[in-house]
Design a protein around this motif. Structure first.
Motif, mmCIF file in Angstrom:
data_model
loop_
_atom_site.group_PDB
_atom_site.id
_atom_site.type_symbol
_atom_site.label_atom_id
_atom_site.label_comp_id
_atom_site.label_asym_id
_atom_site.label_seq_id
_atom_site.Cartn_x
_atom_site.Cartn_y
_atom_site.Cartn_z
ATOM 1 N N GLY A 65 -1.837 -3.622 -4.456
ATOM 2 C CA GLY A 65 -0.263 -3.956 -4.502
ATOM 3 C C GLY A 65 0.547 -3.492 -3.272
ATOM 4 O O GLY A 65 -0.082 -2.726 -2.477
ATOM 5 N N THR A 66 1.679 -3.733 -3.373
ATOM 6 C CA THR A 66 2.653 -3.238 -2.527
ATOM 7 C C THR A 66 3.102 -1.635 -2.689
ATOM 8 O O THR A 66 3.442 -1.468 -3.865
ATOM 9 N N VAL A 67 3.016 -1.087 -1.687
ATOM 10 C CA VAL A 67 3.529 0.364 -1.941
ATOM 11 C C VAL A 67 4.622 0.573 -0.748
ATOM 12 O O VAL A 67 4.539 0.323 -0.024
ATOM 13 N N ARG A 68 5.788 1.468 -1.594
ATOM 14 C CA ARG A 68 6.998 1.659 -0.820
ATOM 15 C C ARG A 68 6.852 3.218 -0.253
ATOM 16 O O ARG A 68 6.533 3.890 -1.360
ATOM 17 N N GLY A 69 6.600 3.331 0.883
ATOM 18 C CA GLY A 69 6.742 4.881 1.232
ATOM 19 C C GLY A 69 8.082 5.203 1.788
ATOM 20 O O GLY A 69 8.884 4.884 1.488
#
Length: 250
Positions: free
Chosen positions: A199-203
């Motif tokens: 899925g989308t990961v925010r860093g």
């Protein structure tokens, strides 16, 4: 020849008596002085009569005008039934409630910007995964590689006049450690999103002070069972503070 007298002819004595009475009445009539006619009184009486007539006419007209205002016919009366009337009720006007001023809209929160770190300052993403920056480039460690690793930004492998993003990754015990260098974009870098198989990961972003034109992003994600941990299915997008794309990796 003498004509015989009829019963209609007056006798001579009667005619003489009648003549004397006529003369006597004439003399008495001449002695009587008639009183003057009351013309002024007649005129005043006439004016009073005319005034009463006018007053009566005006009163009747005003009464006809006032009847619709003084009488209110109640609704619902049947045709032909005597009308029920009542005086019009006074209308009460409630004062308008005060208008509360509309509060000013809260200003939008400013877009995030990278964390500014000193040269050599260590940033811990998770235990064992640490990063720090120097003027030469990116340094980091991972739980499986405790010895420092290095990615140069001055060896010519990165053209900082062009925008771009690099990717370095390691996996251990079901976790994936992602990081890289971003550079050359327009505006100020603000946030990073990584599209992974999980899925989308925010860093997060870190930079050296003084607007060096490059920085480092990093993120941690869990591995999806059954997937090759080294099979790259990522898309990395660094956004700027205006909402546009600062740099992107595909």
């Amino acid at each position: 020849m003498n004509h015989p007298r009829t019963e209609a002819d007056p006798a001579p004595g009667h005619a003489a008596e009648a003549e004397r009475l006529r003369r006597a009445l004439t003399e008495v009539a001449y002695d009587i002085t008639p009183s003057p006619l009351p013309l002024a009184a007649v005129e005043r009486q006439g004016r009073r009569i005319r005034l009463r007539r006018r007053t009566a006419v005006l009163g009747a007209g005003c009464g006809l005008l006032l009847v619709p205002l003084a009488v209110v016919v109640l609704p619902g009366t049947e045709s032909g039934a005597p009308g029920v009337t009542s005086p019009a009720a006074p209308v009460s006007v409630s004062p308008a409630p005060p208008v509360s001023p509309t509060p000013p809209a809260s200003p939008a929160a400013p877009a995030p910007t990278p964390r500014i770190v000193a040269s050599g300052e260590h940033v811990t993403a998770v235990p064992g995964f640490e990063l720090w920056l120097t003027a030469e480039g990116k340094h980091w460690t991972t739980p499986s590689s405790p010895d420092p690793q290095f990615r140069s930004v001055v060896d010519g492998n990165i053209v900082r006049s062009d925008s771009g993003v690099t990717l370095q990754e390691e996996s251990e015990n079901g976790r994936r450690y992602l990081s890289g260098v971003y550079y050359g974009g327009k505006g100020t870098a603000s946030s990073v999103e990584v599209e992974t198989v999980a899925g989308t990961v925010r860093g997060k972003l870190i930079e050296l002070p003084g607007d060096p034109g490059w920085g480092v992003w990093y993120a941690v994600t869990d591995l999806k069972p059954g997937k090759d941990p080294f099979h790259l299915e990522n898309q990395i997008t660094v956004h700027n503070t205006e909402g546009g794309i600062y740099a992107q990796w595909r």
